[in-house]
Each structure stands twice: as C-alpha cells, then as structure tokens.
Scaffold this motif. Sequence first.
Motif, PDB file in Angstrom:
ATOM      1  N   PHE A 204      -3.993 -11.545   6.669  1.00 40.31           N
ATOM      2  CA  PHE A 204      -3.791 -10.959   6.622  1.00 40.31           C
ATOM      3  C   PHE A 204      -3.400  -9.482   7.167  1.00 40.31           C
ATOM      4  N   LEU A 205      -4.563  -8.745   8.112  1.00 42.87           N
ATOM      5  CA  LEU A 205      -3.718  -7.797   8.554  1.00 42.87           C
ATOM      6  C   LEU A 205      -2.603  -8.249   9.564  1.00 42.87           C
ATOM      7  N   ALA A 206      -3.063  -9.193  10.606  1.00 37.32           N
ATOM      8  CA  ALA A 206      -1.723  -9.392  11.664  1.00 37.32           C
ATOM      9  C   ALA A 206      -0.335  -9.860  11.163  1.00 37.32           C
ATOM     10  N   SER A 207      -0.179 -10.538   8.998  1.00 39.35           N
ATOM     11  CA  SER A 207       1.220 -10.154   8.832  1.00 39.35           C
ATOM     12  C   SER A 207       1.847  -9.414   8.727  1.00 39.35           C
ATOM     13  N   SER A 208       3.453  -9.239   8.840  1.00 39.03           N
ATOM     14  CA  SER A 208       4.384  -8.984   9.005  1.00 39.03           C
ATOM     15  C   SER A 208       4.691  -8.783   7.459  1.00 39.03           C
ATOM     16  N   TRP A 209       3.732  -8.657   6.298  1.00 34.40           N
ATOM     17  CA  TRP A 209       3.491  -8.705   5.024  1.00 34.40           C
ATOM     18  C   TRP A 209       2.698  -7.683   4.657  1.00 34.40           C
ATOM     19  N   MET A 210       1.676  -6.961   5.927  1.00 37.04           N
ATOM     20  CA  MET A 210       0.745  -6.186   5.697  1.00 37.04           C
ATOM     21  C   MET A 210       1.393  -4.356   4.887  1.00 37.04           C
ATOM     22  N   PRO A 211       2.445  -4.584   6.039  1.00 33.91           N
ATOM     23  CA  PRO A 211       2.851  -3.078   5.729  1.00 33.91           C
ATOM     24  C   PRO A 211       3.710  -2.707   4.651  1.00 33.91           C
ATOM     25  N   ARG A 212       3.757  -3.882   4.022  1.00 32.75           N
ATOM     26  CA  ARG A 212       5.538  -3.765   2.803  1.00 32.75           C
ATOM     27  C   ARG A 212       4.729  -4.180   1.450  1.00 32.75           C
ATOM     28  N   THR A 213       3.555  -4.339   1.978  1.00 32.56           N
ATOM     29  CA  THR A 213       2.336  -4.540   0.240  1.00 32.56           C
ATOM     30  C   THR A 213       2.003  -3.579  -0.490  1.00 32.56           C
ATOM     31  N   GLU A 214       2.244  -3.380  -1.793  1.00 30.58           N
ATOM     32  CA  GLU A 214       2.418  -2.651  -2.827  1.00 30.58           C
ATOM     33  C   GLU A 214       1.119  -2.464  -3.324  1.00 30.58           C
ATOM     34  N   CYS A 215      -0.121  -3.695  -3.593  1.00 33.82           N
ATOM     35  CA  CYS A 215      -1.194  -4.146  -4.370  1.00 33.82           C
ATOM     36  C   CYS A 215      -1.580  -5.420  -3.695  1.00 33.82           C
ATOM     37  N   LEU A 216      -2.747  -5.251  -3.251  1.00 37.15           N
ATOM     38  CA  LEU A 216      -3.297  -6.525  -2.693  1.00 37.15           C
ATOM     39  C   LEU A 216      -4.097  -6.881  -4.030  1.00 37.15           C
ATOM     40  N   VAL A 217      -4.232  -7.842  -3.803  1.00 31.15           N
ATOM     41  CA  VAL A 217      -5.250  -9.403  -4.635  1.00 31.15           C
ATOM     42  C   VAL A 217      -6.454  -9.516  -4.079  1.00 31.15           C
ATOM     43  N   LEU A 218      -7.552  -9.071  -4.019  1.00 30.13           N
ATOM     44  CA  LEU A 218      -8.940  -9.303  -2.677  1.00 30.13           C
ATOM     45  C   LEU A 218      -9.624 -10.417  -3.460  1.00 30.13           C
ATOM     46  N   ASP A 219     -10.441 -11.014  -2.566  1.00 27.91           N
ATOM     47  CA  ASP A 219     -11.912 -11.195  -2.904  1.00 27.91           C
ATOM     48  C   ASP A 219     -12.663 -10.841  -2.121  1.00 27.91           C
ATOM     49  N   VAL A 220     -13.914 -10.396  -2.830  1.00 27.06           N
ATOM     50  CA  VAL A 220     -14.998  -9.869  -2.604  1.00 27.06           C
ATOM     51  C   VAL A 220     -15.582  -9.936  -1.665  1.00 27.06           C
ATOM     52  N   ALA A 221     -16.246 -11.768  -1.562  1.00 30.61           N
ATOM     53  CA  ALA A 221     -16.622 -12.222  -0.748  1.00 30.61           C
ATOM     54  C   ALA A 221     -15.484 -13.496   0.157  1.00 30.61           C
ATOM     55  N   MET A 222     -15.693 -12.870   1.424  1.00 27.03           N
ATOM     56  CA  MET A 222     -14.622 -14.284   2.481  1.00 27.03           C
ATOM     57  C   MET A 222     -16.037 -14.527   4.136  1.00 27.03           C
ATOM     58  N   PRO A 223     -15.839 -15.424   4.531  1.00 24.93           N
ATOM     59  CA  PRO A 223     -16.312 -15.532   5.605  1.00 24.93           C
ATOM     60  C   PRO A 223     -15.492 -14.455   6.396  1.00 24.93           C
ATOM     61  N   GLY A 224     -15.529 -13.943   7.804  1.00 23.93           N
ATOM     62  CA  GLY A 224     -15.257 -12.945   8.238  1.00 23.93           C
ATOM     63  C   GLY A 224     -15.511 -11.711   7.581  1.00 23.93           C
ATOM     64  N   MET A 225     -14.557 -10.879   7.976  1.00 23.92           N
ATOM     65  CA  MET A 225     -13.852  -9.680   7.228  1.00 23.92           C
ATOM     66  C   MET A 225     -14.353  -9.699   5.731  1.00 23.92           C
ATOM     67  N   SER A 226     -14.954  -9.267   5.242  1.00 22.60           N
ATOM     68  CA  SER A 226     -15.254  -9.234   3.518  1.00 22.60           C
ATOM     69  C   SER A 226     -14.098  -8.639   2.682  1.00 22.60           C
ATOM     70  N   GLY A 227     -14.105  -8.577   2.139  1.00 23.95           N
ATOM     71  CA  GLY A 227     -13.391  -8.038   0.613  1.00 23.95           C
ATOM     72  C   GLY A 227     -13.374  -6.008   0.957  1.00 23.95           C
ATOM     73  N   PRO A 228     -14.175  -5.554   0.948  1.00 22.00           N
ATOM     74  CA  PRO A 228     -15.045  -4.430   1.240  1.00 22.00           C
ATOM     75  C   PRO A 228     -15.106  -4.238   2.444  1.00 22.00           C
ATOM     76  N   GLU A 229     -14.701  -4.998   3.991  1.00 20.74           N
ATOM     77  CA  GLU A 229     -14.726  -4.813   4.732  1.00 20.74           C
ATOM     78  C   GLU A 229     -13.039  -4.124   4.984  1.00 20.74           C
ATOM     79  N   LEU A 230     -12.140  -5.352   4.646  1.00 20.82           N
ATOM     80  CA  LEU A 230     -11.079  -4.893   4.474  1.00 20.82           C
ATOM     81  C   LEU A 230     -10.111  -3.716   4.175  1.00 20.82           C
ATOM     82  N   GLN A 231     -11.003  -3.078   2.424  1.00 17.66           N
ATOM     83  CA  GLN A 231     -10.840  -1.796   2.439  1.00 17.66           C
ATOM     84  C   GLN A 231     -11.048  -0.614   3.610  1.00 17.66           C
ATOM     85  N   THR A 232     -12.081  -1.135   3.890  1.00 20.25           N
ATOM     86  CA  THR A 232     -13.035  -0.310   5.249  1.00 20.25           C
ATOM     87  C   THR A 232     -10.967   0.231   6.123  1.00 20.25           C
TER      88      THR A 232
END
Length: 122
Positions: free
Chosen positions: A41-69
């Motif tokens: 998501f962070l590397a995508s061209s869609w990220m700057p255009r996103t108006e709302c994020l539906v985000l899983d909490v527990a994911m491998p790598g960066m978690s949802g709360p870590e992405l929020q941070t």
Amino acid sequence: MVSDARRVSVVDDDESVREALPDLLRVLGFDTRAFCSAAEFLASSWMPRTECLVLDVAMPGMSGPELQTELKRLGRTIPIVFITAHKDENERLLLIQGGASACLFKPFSDVALLEALDGVFS
C-alpha cells in the motif's frame, strides 16, 4: 470519465478478504483497490489518493497499527476503519483511542461496514 466515488483502500493479508471486500465496496458505490500488505500500500500510487483505509489489524510484516503510525509519521491523515478477527474489546477501544474511525470484528455485515464508512464520509 471522472468518477466522484470515494476512494477506499483495503489492506489485508487474507486473499479472500482482498477479493470479496472490494467487490462489496464497489456495489456500495466506492472506488476501491486492495493490497496484500502495508508495504505494498505504501509503495502504491493509490496511497496518496486514498480517502479511507479499511485495514486489517494483524498482518505479517507491518501490522495495521504500525501502518497507522507510519502514515502519521509521513504526515498523511487517512481515516482508518480497522477490521480484525480477534474479538478483543480492549484492543478495539485502544484502536479507537489511537485515532481509528471504527473497528469492526470479522465477520462483519455490509450494514456495519457502510455505517462505519458513512461515519468517515459524513
């Protein structure tokens, strides 16, 4: 053709969620993209255009709360609706207190999702 549909990104490591949830969001009138990880998501061209994020909490790598941070660190303010399979009310309250717009427990209804998104976009 220019669309005035609200742009919602879905980030979830579960393939079935990444397939079904965008379809539901499109039926509900949203323009949507799905991503398998926070990094994608962070590397995508869609990220700057996103108006709302539906985000899983527990994911491998960066978690949802870590992405929020990370989004906060980058100066990006994107409303977040967290989704989680862990029915922990304390965790839900912490996510809301941390700035999430909503936190839905999987499985959630289309009505609950629409209410959460209406809260973001109203």
